[in-house]
Design an enzyme around this catalytic site. Sequence first.
Site: not given
Ligand code: ADP
Ligand code: MG
Length: 374
Positions: A78, A182
């Site tokens: 999300d 995670r």
């Molecule tokens: P999850 O459900 O595994 O937490 P998310 O979509 O919530 O997955 O993403 C986790 C975090 O990673 C978010 O805060 C997002 O903004 C950040 N994020 C997005 N792209 C990248 C990237 N390429 N490298 C590191 N962090 C990222």
């Molecule tokens: Mg998240």
Amino acid sequence: DGVVYAELRRPCRVLILVNPHSGRGQALQLFSAHVQTMLTEAGVPYTLVITEHQNHARELARKADLSQWDALVIMSGDGLLFEVINGLMEREDWQQAIQVPLGILPGGSGNALAASIHHYSQSPPAWNEELLLSCGFMLCKGLVGSLDLVSVQLASRQRLYSFLSLAWGFVADVDIESEKYRHVGPIRFLMGTLVRLASLRVYQGRLAYLPVRDARRPPKAGRRSDPEPPEGGARTRTPAPAPAAPLLPALDQPVPDSWTVVREQEFVLVLAVYQSHLAEDLWTAPGAAADDGLIHLFYVTAGVSRPALLRLFLAMEKGGHLACGCPHLVYERVRALRLEPVTPQGMITVDGEVVEYGPVQAQIHPGLARLICG
Ligand code: ADP
Ligand code: MG
């Protein structure tokens, strides 16, 4: 059930943003293994962009030439959709930008919106790859409905747009503390819950909300395609900087008399959600719909025992927590709320992302965005 859908035009041009680090770090492999062929066979051309850092998707959404795209789809948890929505709302042309249909493919460890749209489609529960296939199929079908957004005001006057949740206390703590697990995938929330139960905390604070008088009344016809009029009216020349939030007084002013004020006390958690699911196996707001115009507000007051709290979370898998007869759990349907933490330190999350800790208030904007679902 009377839901009015539009259809994506054909052939449509879809921008898919993938966060390679979300979930167990397999979003890209999951996309190639389960979604790519499906989209090709359905004749849905797409462009794949792999995000390189946090806020990359937010910048892309803020700067993209949106005339090139019929839909913006994220393959992540999300958190990445939160970035995209806030990037769109930061644009001068946010009123048009936020109308671009949004889609979600579960690739993260927190896939609440994916679980919710799957649930709204009235399909039997699905997890993991099966949930991904279901969401991929919805993308191929290309039906578009409305999505409520909630604007969140923080003490620093920063304004955020939220599609999922606002949490303080237990749920926010679990969400953030469990990030370190995670790699285990969605089960991180259960692990986090057990760890947090062992060190259960309470938080002193004040809560107030604007209740919905008659939540059973069906929504007005046409509301789904009619987002609320923006500040200054749609016809003014200067673009409105943000949608008006007429239900919210200034954060330093008292709430209006029409609001319900909960006495200052200790809480275990305050949780506002506007989708049915908070995670793949947490059916938090059983009656919620993507555009019901409601904030489903839950709070649990201090004094709840550890076993009782665990029972609530276990019952939530089947949406049974409200039937547990727990006297510490309160549920209200509201249009706006204000939370004022008194405990000096703690965690507040919006859509699972940490925001500044302090007084916060929020109001619903019915059907402000559009979502591929159904
Ligand atoms: P999850 O459900 O595994 O937490 P998310 O979509 O919530 O997955 O993403 C986790 C975090 O990673 C978010 O805060 C997002 O903004 C950040 N994020 C997005 N792209 C990248 C990237 N390429 N490298 C590191 N962090 C990222
Ligand atoms: Mg998240």
